[in-house]
Design a protein around this motif. Structure first.
Motif, mmCIF file in Angstrom:
data_model
loop_
_atom_site.group_PDB
_atom_site.id
_atom_site.type_symbol
_atom_site.label_atom_id
_atom_site.label_comp_id
_atom_site.label_asym_id
_atom_site.label_seq_id
_atom_site.Cartn_x
_atom_site.Cartn_y
_atom_site.Cartn_z
ATOM 1 N N GLY A 141 8.216 4.354 -0.359
ATOM 2 C CA GLY A 141 8.162 5.695 0.220
ATOM 3 C C GLY A 141 6.783 6.311 0.069
ATOM 4 O O GLY A 141 6.282 6.987 0.970
ATOM 5 N N LEU A 142 6.135 6.048 -1.078
ATOM 6 C CA LEU A 142 4.788 6.580 -1.304
ATOM 7 C C LEU A 142 3.797 5.972 -0.319
ATOM 8 O O LEU A 142 2.919 6.662 0.202
ATOM 9 C CB LEU A 142 4.345 6.281 -2.744
ATOM 10 C CG LEU A 142 2.950 6.796 -3.136
ATOM 11 C CD1 LEU A 142 2.878 8.304 -2.987
ATOM 12 C CD2 LEU A 142 2.601 6.371 -4.562
ATOM 13 N N ALA A 143 3.954 4.664 -0.032
ATOM 14 C CA ALA A 143 3.058 4.004 0.925
ATOM 15 C C ALA A 143 3.240 4.578 2.322
ATOM 16 O O ALA A 143 2.271 4.767 3.064
ATOM 17 C CB ALA A 143 3.325 2.500 0.931
ATOM 18 N N VAL A 144 4.499 4.843 2.716
ATOM 19 C CA VAL A 144 4.771 5.468 4.019
ATOM 20 C C VAL A 144 4.113 6.838 4.094
ATOM 21 O O VAL A 144 3.454 7.186 5.083
ATOM 22 C CB VAL A 144 6.296 5.597 4.253
ATOM 23 C CG1 VAL A 144 6.579 6.460 5.485
ATOM 24 C CG2 VAL A 144 6.933 4.227 4.422
ATOM 25 N N PHE A 145 4.286 7.630 3.027
ATOM 26 C CA PHE A 145 3.718 8.974 3.000
ATOM 27 C C PHE A 145 2.203 8.918 3.149
ATOM 28 O O PHE A 145 1.623 9.638 3.972
ATOM 29 C CB PHE A 145 4.083 9.670 1.694
ATOM 30 C CG PHE A 145 3.600 11.095 1.608
ATOM 31 C CD1 PHE A 145 4.362 12.131 2.121
ATOM 32 C CD2 PHE A 145 2.377 11.394 1.024
ATOM 33 C CE1 PHE A 145 3.919 13.442 2.058
ATOM 34 C CE2 PHE A 145 1.916 12.702 0.954
ATOM 35 C CZ PHE A 145 2.691 13.726 1.467
ATOM 36 N N TRP A 146 1.539 8.055 2.381
ATOM 37 C CA TRP A 146 0.078 7.968 2.422
ATOM 38 C C TRP A 146 -0.399 7.476 3.788
ATOM 39 O O TRP A 146 -1.387 7.979 4.331
ATOM 40 C CB TRP A 146 -0.407 7.039 1.319
ATOM 41 C CG TRP A 146 -1.901 6.832 1.343
ATOM 42 C CD1 TRP A 146 -2.580 5.724 1.733
ATOM 43 C CD2 TRP A 146 -2.897 7.818 0.981
ATOM 44 N NE1 TRP A 146 -3.940 5.929 1.645
ATOM 45 C CE2 TRP A 146 -4.169 7.203 1.187
ATOM 46 C CE3 TRP A 146 -2.845 9.126 0.523
ATOM 47 C CZ2 TRP A 146 -5.352 7.866 0.928
ATOM 48 C CZ3 TRP A 146 -4.041 9.787 0.265
ATOM 49 C CH2 TRP A 146 -5.269 9.165 0.468
ATOM 50 N N GLN A 147 0.307 6.509 4.345
ATOM 51 C CA GLN A 147 -0.052 5.940 5.639
ATOM 52 C C GLN A 147 -0.069 7.015 6.726
ATOM 53 O O GLN A 147 -1.040 7.135 7.488
ATOM 54 C CB GLN A 147 0.981 4.858 5.979
ATOM 55 C CG GLN A 147 0.510 3.778 6.907
ATOM 56 C CD GLN A 147 1.575 2.715 7.065
ATOM 57 O OE1 GLN A 147 2.547 2.915 7.781
ATOM 58 N NE2 GLN A 147 1.422 1.585 6.389
ATOM 59 N N TYR A 148 0.985 7.804 6.801
ATOM 60 C CA TYR A 148 1.088 8.820 7.846
ATOM 61 C C TYR A 148 0.220 10.037 7.538
ATOM 62 O O TYR A 148 -0.230 10.729 8.459
ATOM 63 C CB TYR A 148 2.553 9.217 8.064
ATOM 64 C CG TYR A 148 3.277 8.216 8.936
ATOM 65 C CD1 TYR A 148 3.378 8.396 10.308
ATOM 66 C CD2 TYR A 148 3.819 7.062 8.397
ATOM 67 C CE1 TYR A 148 4.010 7.468 11.119
ATOM 68 C CE2 TYR A 148 4.460 6.119 9.191
ATOM 69 C CZ TYR A 148 4.541 6.332 10.553
ATOM 70 O OH TYR A 148 5.148 5.395 11.347
ATOM 71 N N LEU A 149 -0.041 10.303 6.270
ATOM 72 C CA LEU A 149 -0.971 11.374 5.905
ATOM 73 C C LEU A 149 -2.366 11.056 6.440
ATOM 74 O O LEU A 149 -3.017 11.910 7.054
ATOM 75 C CB LEU A 149 -1.009 11.537 4.379
ATOM 76 C CG LEU A 149 -1.912 12.656 3.845
ATOM 77 C CD1 LEU A 149 -1.246 14.017 4.071
ATOM 78 C CD2 LEU A 149 -2.193 12.456 2.358
#
Length: 338
Positions: A141-149
């Motif tokens: 979930g953290l990787a998804v968040f950082w990717q889209y940020l």
């Protein structure tokens, strides 16, 4: 004549920093989409930019265990060069590397979108410095968040039309309190339409939206030029109303970019939140940068700062003509492209 020369110089500078002349965004990026059809079979869509009527000398390379690893000869769709094929991979793509061969010799980038069979989506932006992508074994979930940020941050900083609108607001609104209200209203508004369009609750064709965004900048430029004539204008008196209404429009533009990337089916709210926060972070960075430049000018060249700050002053009018000129070119291009 000195006025015309000054306007011409400023227009030239604005167009010079706009890649592709009067284009609102950077040179069209490449786009590589891999969609898992069944098992280890992948549907591949590869779109590379046009350079003087020929395809850019870059190529998408899948891992060696995929057949075929690269696609057929591309064909033009009028704007870029496209090829599509179905690749059968004898191994999983997790942990494998996808390469854009030749990207290191360019000044553009490639958006990679990989959709797994379970609906999860992985996106990455490949550049000349980082032309390869190693597919993660598992996306947290953290990787998804950082990717889209990061994707949201990059989109707003590459979207010169959105930034020019914000810059026009900075020129128009002199009061810090009103400016804060206008920026807040713009943020709230485009967050609403970005979410609604991304979730499928609202659907508007992209070309009219892009043209209307250019028109919104033209209207602000007109108000900049009319400042100082003693008449009350809506943006100067109630900037939050104008910022909110036009923010709804700009949110549809952000949603158009996000629709090309796609949202991971299992983390839609998280990805949407991250993309929106990335847009806001980029926007606030731009505002802070502009204000910092003005503070430096005010201390080092106070006379120049006054002429750029006062309503109706020569410097302010010069900015109005420059903003209006660029946005009219964008508007004409976009309407002609319907």
């Amino acid at each position: 004549m000195r006025w015309l020369a000054a306007i011409g110089v400023l227009m030239a500078l604005l167009l010079a920093v706009t890649p592709g002349g009067a284009r609102a965004h950077a040179l069209d990026p490449g786009y590589l989409s891999l969609e898992n059809v069944t098992g280890q079979s992948w549907r591949v869509f590869w779109r590379k930019p046009d350079v003087s009527g020929r395809p850019m000398e870059v190529d998408a390379q899948l891992p060696a265990f995929c057949t075929p690893a690269s696609g057929p000869t591309p064909y033009t769709d009028g704007k870029a060069w496209v090829s599509q094929w179905q690749a059968n991979c004898s191994e999983t793509l997790q942990g494998a590397t996808i390469l854009i061969d030749g990207l290191e010799n360019t000044q553009t980038d490639v958006l990679l979108r990989l959709q797994n069979a379970d609906g999860t989506v992985i996106t990455s932006r490949l550049t000349a410095d980082v032309p390869a992508f190693e597919v993660p074994v598992q996306l947290s979930g953290l990787a998804v968040f950082w990717q889209y940020l990061v994707l949201g941050w990059e989109h707003i900083l590459e979207g010169l039309d959105h930034l020019l609108f914000v810059f026009a607001l900075l020129v128009l609104v002199q009061s810090p309190g009103r400016l804060l209200g206008a920026i807040t209203a713009f943020t709230v508004a485009h967050s609403i339409t970005l979410a609604a369009a991304s979730l499928g609750l609202l659907s508007v064709p992209s070309p009219p939206v892009e043209a209307a965004i250019a028109l919104s900048i033209v209207l602000l430029a007109v108000e900049i030029l009319k400042q100082g004539d003693g008449k009350p204008y809506l943006t100067a008196n109630a900037p939050w109303i104008v910022a909110f209404l036009f923010g709804l429009l700009h949110g549809l533009g952000f949603a158009g970019a996000l629709s090309e990337i796609g949202l991971p089916s299992g983390d839609i709210p998280l990805a949407l939140l991250a993309f929106n926060l990335g847009v806001e972070a980029g926007q606030l960075t731009f505002v802070a940068g502009v204000l910092a430049v003005f503070v430096v000018l005010r201390r080092m060249v106070p006379a120049l700062a006054r002429t750029l700050h006062a309503p109706g002053a020569p410097g302010t009018k010069l900015l109005g003509y420059a903003i209006g000129g660029v946005s009219v070119i964008w508007l004409t291009e976009r309407v002609a492209g319907f």
